[in-house]
Design an enzyme around this catalytic site. Structure first.
Site, PDB file in Angstrom:
ATOM      1  N   GLY A  12      14.464  26.723  -4.594  1.00  0.00           N
ATOM      2  CA  GLY A  12      14.731  26.337  -6.165  1.00  0.00           C
ATOM      3  C   GLY A  12      13.180  25.525  -6.968  1.00  0.00           C
ATOM      4  N   SER A  13      12.085  25.666  -6.086  1.00  0.00           N
ATOM      5  CA  SER A  13      11.019  25.052  -6.644  1.00  0.00           C
ATOM      6  C   SER A  13      10.541  25.556  -7.980  1.00  0.00           C
ATOM      7  CB  SER A  13       9.658  25.009  -5.485  1.00  0.00           C
ATOM      8  OG  SER A  13       9.358  26.229  -5.279  1.00  0.00           O
ATOM      9  N   ASN A  14      10.626  26.811  -8.176  1.00  0.00           N
ATOM     10  CA  ASN A  14      10.287  27.622  -9.400  1.00  0.00           C
ATOM     11  C   ASN A  14      11.133  26.983 -10.492  1.00  0.00           C
ATOM     12  OD1 ASN A  14       8.036  29.667  -9.555  1.00  0.00           O
ATOM     13  ND2 ASN A  14       9.037  29.907  -7.386  1.00  0.00           N
ATOM     14  N   LYS A  66      30.635  44.138  -5.474  1.00  0.00           N
ATOM     15  CA  LYS A  66      29.617  43.629  -6.225  1.00  0.00           C
ATOM     16  C   LYS A  66      30.218  43.573  -7.875  1.00  0.00           C
ATOM     17  CE  LYS A  66      24.866  43.893  -6.873  1.00  0.00           C
ATOM     18  NZ  LYS A  66      23.580  44.121  -5.799  1.00  0.00           N
ATOM     19  N   MET A  91      18.093  36.304  -4.336  1.00  0.00           N
ATOM     20  CA  MET A  91      17.802  37.177  -3.468  1.00  0.00           C
ATOM     21  C   MET A  91      18.848  38.349  -3.301  1.00  0.00           C
ATOM     22  SD  MET A  91      15.024  36.508  -2.229  1.00  0.00           S
ATOM     23  CE  MET A  91      13.762  35.602  -1.841  1.00  0.00           C
ATOM     24  N   LYS A  92      19.349  38.745  -4.610  1.00  0.00           N
ATOM     25  CA  LYS A  92      20.225  39.806  -4.689  1.00  0.00           C
ATOM     26  C   LYS A  92      19.925  40.876  -5.761  1.00  0.00           C
ATOM     27  CE  LYS A  92      24.927  38.322  -3.186  1.00  0.00           C
ATOM     28  NZ  LYS A  92      24.484  37.380  -2.263  1.00  0.00           N
ATOM     29  N   LEU A  94      20.591  43.085  -8.653  1.00  0.00           N
ATOM     30  CA  LEU A  94      21.386  43.070  -9.756  1.00  0.00           C
ATOM     31  C   LEU A  94      22.055  44.530  -9.785  1.00  0.00           C
ATOM     32  CD1 LEU A  94      20.020  40.767 -12.591  1.00  0.00           C
ATOM     33  CD2 LEU A  94      21.026  40.076 -10.443  1.00  0.00           C
ATOM     34  N   ASN A 108      12.200  38.170 -13.353  1.00  0.00           N
ATOM     35  CA  ASN A 108      12.001  37.891 -12.253  1.00  0.00           C
ATOM     36  C   ASN A 108      10.682  37.470 -11.683  1.00  0.00           C
ATOM     37  OD1 ASN A 108      12.949  37.706  -9.223  1.00  0.00           O
ATOM     38  ND2 ASN A 108      12.011  39.601  -8.979  1.00  0.00           N
ATOM     39  N   HIS A 110       7.930  37.469  -8.309  1.00  0.00           N
ATOM     40  CA  HIS A 110       7.799  37.953  -6.855  1.00  0.00           C
ATOM     41  C   HIS A 110       6.436  37.424  -6.343  1.00  0.00           C
ATOM     42  CE1 HIS A 110       8.807  40.607  -3.418  1.00  0.00           C
ATOM     43  NE2 HIS A 110       7.483  41.041  -3.684  1.00  0.00           N
TER      44      HIS A 110
HETATM   45  C1  GAR Z   1       9.532  32.488  -4.765  1.00  0.00           C
HETATM   46  O1  GAR Z   1       8.346  32.635  -4.131  1.00  0.00           O
HETATM   47  C2  GAR Z   1       9.715  33.715  -5.551  1.00  0.00           C
HETATM   48  O2  GAR Z   1       8.596  34.518  -5.804  1.00  0.00           O
HETATM   49  C3  GAR Z   1      10.403  34.557  -4.102  1.00  0.00           C
HETATM   50  O3  GAR Z   1      11.103  33.651  -3.638  1.00  0.00           O
HETATM   51  C4  GAR Z   1      10.510  32.229  -3.644  1.00  0.00           C
HETATM   52  C5  GAR Z   1      11.508  31.192  -4.129  1.00  0.00           C
HETATM   53  O4  GAR Z   1      10.984  30.052  -3.931  1.00  0.00           O
HETATM   54  N1  GAR Z   1      11.105  35.776  -5.014  1.00  0.00           N
HETATM   55  C6  GAR Z   1      11.165  36.866  -4.139  1.00  0.00           C
HETATM   56  O5  GAR Z   1      10.731  36.951  -2.994  1.00  0.00           O
HETATM   57  C7  GAR Z   1      12.046  37.878  -4.968  1.00  0.00           C
HETATM   58  N2  GAR Z   1      12.026  39.252  -4.322  1.00  0.00           N
HETATM   59  P1  GAR Z   1      11.658  28.721  -4.604  1.00  0.00           P
HETATM   60  O6  GAR Z   1      13.193  28.890  -4.455  1.00  0.00           O
HETATM   61  O7  GAR Z   1      10.770  27.620  -4.059  1.00  0.00           O
HETATM   62  O8  GAR Z   1      11.370  28.981  -6.115  1.00  0.00           O
END
Ligand code: GAR
Length: 193
Positions: A12-14, A66, A91-92, A94, A108, A110
């Site tokens: 959840g840092s983003n 789902k 990580m699912k 949709l 999203n 990535h």
């Molecule tokens: C992030 O780096 C995001 O880009 C990636 O998961 C991480 C979550 O970090 N997402 C994917 O790989 C989606 N395919 P966070 O939970 O610290 O925000």
């Protein structure tokens, strides 16, 4: 004000950076209604509590399939009058229930320069491929794995002595700048149209 929710499955840092941008007044037209997660152990929940944000936990295993799972999520989204969904480490994939309810209104992020390295462990994939440049992408969400229309990207170098940890840190620092910037541009502009 535009109502959004953040979907996160893990750290959840983003999500936290988006909240910090809102508190700093950068995303002034955005109202985060809550955190939605599919993982009751996600550290994102802890972060949401620090911001006194409502958390909704949807355990996929408690639903038959789902469609049932997403119908329950959609019910809550409707109750919360949510206009945009922002995936941040969700990580699912949709399914049609959510995609059809929010056409063109799901984002999203990535950790790669898409279309390279979609899916899991994009950072490790770029490293083992020997890439000298990688980065982060924000895109609209469709039914594929990180395949939706690209909105914006940022790049960074990969160094000889990088490990997955050092590279991930560099990419995440890009993400913390990129995601708020895109949210500001896309959601604020499109919501006012
Ligand atoms: C992030 O780096 C995001 O880009 C990636 O998961 C991480 C979550 O970090 N997402 C994917 O790989 C989606 N395919 P966070 O939970 O610290 O925000």
């Amino acid at each position: 004000m535009t109502n959004i929710v953040i979907f996160a499955s893990g750290n959840g840092s983003n999500f936290e950076k988006i909240m910090e941008n809102i508190e700093a007044g950068y995303l002034s037209g955005i109202n985060v209604i809550g955190l939605y997660t599919d993982n009751h152990e996600a550290f994102a929940i802890e972060r949401a509590r620090r911001f006194r944000l409502p958390v909704h936990i949807f355990n996929r295993k408690s639903f038959n399939d789902k469609e049932d799972y997403e119908t329950a999520v959609l019910k809550q989204l409707t109750r919360d009058q949510v206009e945009w969904i922002v995936l941040a480490g969700y990580m699912k994939l949709l399914g049609p229930t959510l995609l059809n309810a929010y056409p063109g209104r799901i984002l999203n992020i990535h950790p790669s320069i898409l279309p390279s390295f979609p899916g899991k462990n994009a950072v490790g994939q770029a490293l083992s491929y020997g890439c000298r440049v990688t980065g982060a992408t924000v895109h609209y969400v469709d039914s594929g794995m990180d395949t939706g229309k690209i909105i914006d990207q940022m790049s960074c170098p990969v160094y000889e002595d990088d490990t997955e940890e050092t590279l991930q840190l560099r990419i995440q620092n890009l993400e913390y700048e990129l995601y708020p910037r895109v949210i500001n541009k896309i959601i604020q502009v499109r919501s006012s149209q």
